[in-house]
Enzyme design. Structure first.
Site, short mmCIF file in Angstrom:
data_model
loop_
_atom_site.label_atom_id
_atom_site.label_comp_id
_atom_site.label_asym_id
_atom_site.label_seq_id
_atom_site.Cartn_x
_atom_site.Cartn_y
_atom_site.Cartn_z
N SER A 117 0.83 -1.21 0.00
CA SER A 117 0.00 0.00 0.00
C SER A 117 0.86 1.25 0.00
O SER A 117 0.35 2.34 -0.19
CB SER A 117 -0.94 -0.01 1.21
OG SER A 117 -0.28 -0.48 2.34
N HIS A 138 -2.25 -2.71 -6.60
CA HIS A 138 -2.82 -2.39 -5.28
C HIS A 138 -4.33 -2.56 -5.26
O HIS A 138 -5.07 -1.81 -5.90
CB HIS A 138 -2.42 -0.94 -4.90
CG HIS A 138 -2.87 -0.54 -3.55
ND1 HIS A 138 -3.32 0.72 -3.23
CD2 HIS A 138 -2.94 -1.25 -2.40
CE1 HIS A 138 -3.65 0.76 -1.96
NE2 HIS A 138 -3.44 -0.42 -1.43
N GLU A 150 -5.22 -0.12 -8.29
CA GLU A 150 -4.19 0.80 -8.75
C GLU A 150 -3.05 -0.03 -9.36
O GLU A 150 -2.62 -1.02 -8.76
CB GLU A 150 -3.64 1.63 -7.59
CG GLU A 150 -4.60 2.68 -7.08
CD GLU A 150 -4.05 3.48 -5.90
OE1 GLU A 150 -4.18 4.71 -5.90
OE2 GLU A 150 -3.50 2.87 -4.95
N ASN A 188 -4.35 6.05 -1.21
CA ASN A 188 -3.91 6.11 0.19
C ASN A 188 -3.28 7.46 0.53
O ASN A 188 -3.32 7.89 1.68
CB ASN A 188 -2.92 4.99 0.50
CG ASN A 188 -3.63 3.68 0.76
OD1 ASN A 188 -4.83 3.67 1.03
ND2 ASN A 188 -2.91 2.58 0.70
N1 3HC Z 1 -17.21 -11.65 -1.60
C1 3HC Z 1 -18.13 -11.19 -2.45
N2 3HC Z 1 -19.07 -10.27 -2.13
C2 3HC Z 1 -19.03 -9.78 -0.88
C3 3HC Z 1 -18.05 -10.19 0.06
C4 3HC Z 1 -17.12 -11.17 -0.34
N3 3HC Z 1 -16.14 -11.60 0.47
N4 3HC Z 1 -18.29 -9.50 1.22
C5 3HC Z 1 -19.35 -8.69 1.00
N5 3HC Z 1 -19.80 -8.87 -0.25
C6 3HC Z 1 -20.92 -8.17 -0.90
C7 3HC Z 1 -22.24 -8.49 -0.24
O1 3HC Z 1 -22.81 -9.66 -0.79
C8 3HC Z 1 -23.06 -7.26 -0.56
O2 3HC Z 1 -23.57 -7.36 -1.88
P1 3HC Z 1 -24.94 -6.62 -2.33
O3 3HC Z 1 -24.71 -5.15 -2.13
O4 3HC Z 1 -25.10 -7.01 -3.76
O5 3HC Z 1 -26.00 -7.15 -1.41
C9 3HC Z 1 -22.02 -6.12 -0.56
O6 3HC Z 1 -20.76 -6.75 -0.72
C10 3HC Z 1 -22.04 -5.31 0.72
O7 3HC Z 1 -21.82 -6.18 1.83
P2 3HC Z 1 -22.65 -6.11 3.19
O8 3HC Z 1 -24.13 -5.92 2.91
O9 3HC Z 1 -22.23 -7.27 4.03
O10 3HC Z 1 -22.08 -4.84 3.96
P3 3HC Z 1 -22.29 -3.29 3.71
O11 3HC Z 1 -23.38 -2.93 2.81
O12 3HC Z 1 -22.29 -2.73 5.09
O13 3HC Z 1 -20.93 -2.88 2.97
C11 3HC Z 1 -18.61 -2.50 2.74
C12 3HC Z 1 -19.69 -3.23 3.50
C13 3HC Z 1 -18.59 -2.96 1.28
C14 3HC Z 1 -17.30 -2.87 3.41
C15 3HC Z 1 -18.90 -0.95 2.78
O14 3HC Z 1 -19.11 -0.54 4.11
C16 3HC Z 1 -17.79 -0.12 2.19
O15 3HC Z 1 -17.70 0.03 0.97
N6 3HC Z 1 -16.90 0.41 3.06
C17 3HC Z 1 -15.73 1.18 2.63
C18 3HC Z 1 -14.63 0.22 2.25
C19 3HC Z 1 -13.40 0.93 1.82
O16 3HC Z 1 -13.28 2.15 1.80
N7 3HC Z 1 -12.39 0.15 1.47
C20 3HC Z 1 -11.09 0.66 1.11
C21 3HC Z 1 -10.19 0.59 2.28
S1 3HC Z 1 -8.60 1.25 1.92
C22 3HC Z 1 -7.75 -0.04 1.26
O17 3HC Z 1 -8.22 -1.15 1.17
C23 3HC Z 1 -6.36 0.25 0.82
C24 3HC Z 1 -5.35 -0.33 1.78
O18 3HC Z 1 -4.07 -0.19 1.19
C25 3HC Z 1 -5.36 0.36 3.11
#
Ligand code: 3HC
Length: 289
Positions: A117, A138, A150, A188
């Site tokens: 990252s 990424h 990315e 990031n």
């Molecule tokens: N495989 C496939 N699908 C999945 C899954 C998995 N492992 N886990 C969840 N899903 C799907 C669910 O089936 C659901 O699908 P639907 O919308 O079609 O019903 C969808 O994803 C949403 O899941 P949930 O209903 O369980 O949960 P939420 O609606 O609360 O969403 C979240 C959860 C997607 C995590 C949302 O809160 C979100 O987008 N959060 C922000 C995440 C973010 O910003 N990530 C980036 C972090 S930074 C990073 O990663 C970089 C690193 O370098 C730090």
């Protein structure tokens, strides 16, 4: 690209392996030993079972996806992989040792990618046998859900490597943002100062955890507030990234919030340890401040 290998079976490595297998490719997964690699596959099975339960995929499809994922004990089977994706702990010495070891078995045409990252791609390319075939790839957490990857070529990365890697990322159904090899890349670099600032706001008692998160969820339309997102990413990972930005740029605007350092020192690392800015021991997360 037909055969993919993922090194690291944690949250990111498992998510990458699941996504690759869901797109019809075979993927090997390794970790510090076979048991850890198998635990990664068990986690993927759990995620797929959830999707079956919600009617998102059929049971036989989940089974087919799982059958394409092979946990391996060491790097020897990766000799015929077309692409190796390293998604190990965000420590340069760990990544160096991985690249040096797997580099010995790598085929002449295989691409080696790092899911780092924030560690410079150009520098890490030196740990691989061929810097022209080394690149940053990424992913974002949760990998199967997030729509972005990315792609980060280092100074020595060949154009052909960038093109093949971009085509692979698009084949996974993701959109690609091409970034130069600068600290934090694009996302990031923007996200971590926001999370860090949220911890400053908390540390100065401008507002509590719930209101800071509510403010950003409702005021900015973000799916998660910055403190719940920090817990989701892992507070140690957040601190590592902001420290890389701070050290590499020497710009004090990236200095880590003292409260973030304290939480990491306390071992309160977020969801993975059951406590971060929220306490996850009950049915629903409870804000701790
Ligand atoms: N495989 C496939 N699908 C999945 C899954 C998995 N492992 N886990 C969840 N899903 C799907 C669910 O089936 C659901 O699908 P639907 O919308 O079609 O019903 C969808 O994803 C949403 O899941 P949930 O209903 O369980 O949960 P939420 O609606 O609360 O969403 C979240 C959860 C997607 C995590 C949302 O809160 C979100 O987008 N959060 C922000 C995440 C973010 O910003 N990530 C980036 C972090 S930074 C990073 O990663 C970089 C690193 O370098 C730090």
């Amino acid at each position: 690209m037909r055969k993919i290998a993922v090194i690291g079976a944690g949250q990111m490595g498992s998510g990458i392996a699941q996504t690759v297998a869901q797109h019809g490719l075979h993927v090997m997964v390794s970790d510090i030993d076979l048991a850890h690699a198998e635990a990664g596959k068990a986690g993927i099975e759990k995620a797929l079972t959830k999707l079956v339960g919600r009617g998102k995929i059929e049971a036989d499809e989940a089974e087919a996806v799982l059958s394409r994922i092979t946990p391996v004990a060491d790097y020897a089977p990766m000799a015929d992989a077309d692409l190796i994706i390293e998604a190990a702990t965000e420590r340069e010495e760990i990544k160096q040792s991985i690249f040096e070891s797997v580099g010995k078995v790598l085929s002449e045409s295989a691409i080696m990618a790092s899911n780092t990252s924030s560690i410079p791609i150009t520098r890490m390319a030196n740990y691989s046998p061929d810097a022209e075939r080394f690149i940053g790839l990424h992913f974002f957490n949760p990998v199967p859900v997030m729509g972005l990857i990315e792609v980060i070529p280092g100074l020595a990365t060949a154009q052909d490597t960038t093109e093949r890697t971009t085509a692979f990322a698009e084949m996974l159904g993701k959109q690609v943002v091409l970034s130069q090899d600068e600290p934090g890349f694009v996302v990031n670099r923007i996200l971590l100062p926001m999370i860090n600032e949220a911890v400053f706001v908390l540390g100065q008692s401008t507002a509590g955890i719930v209101d800071i998160d509510k403010g950003c969820r409702l005021g900015l339309n973000h799916p998660m507030g910055p403190l719940e997102l920090a817990d989701f990413v892992g507070l140690d990972t957040c601190l590592d990234i902001i420290n890389v930005l701070y050290r590499t740029t020497r710009d004090t605007k990236y200095r880590p919030a003292p409260l973030l350092v304290k939480y990491v020192e306390a071992g309160w690392l977020g969801r993975k340890t059951g406590r971060g800015f929220y306490d996850y021991s009950g049915d629903a997360p409870v804000a701790t401040r």
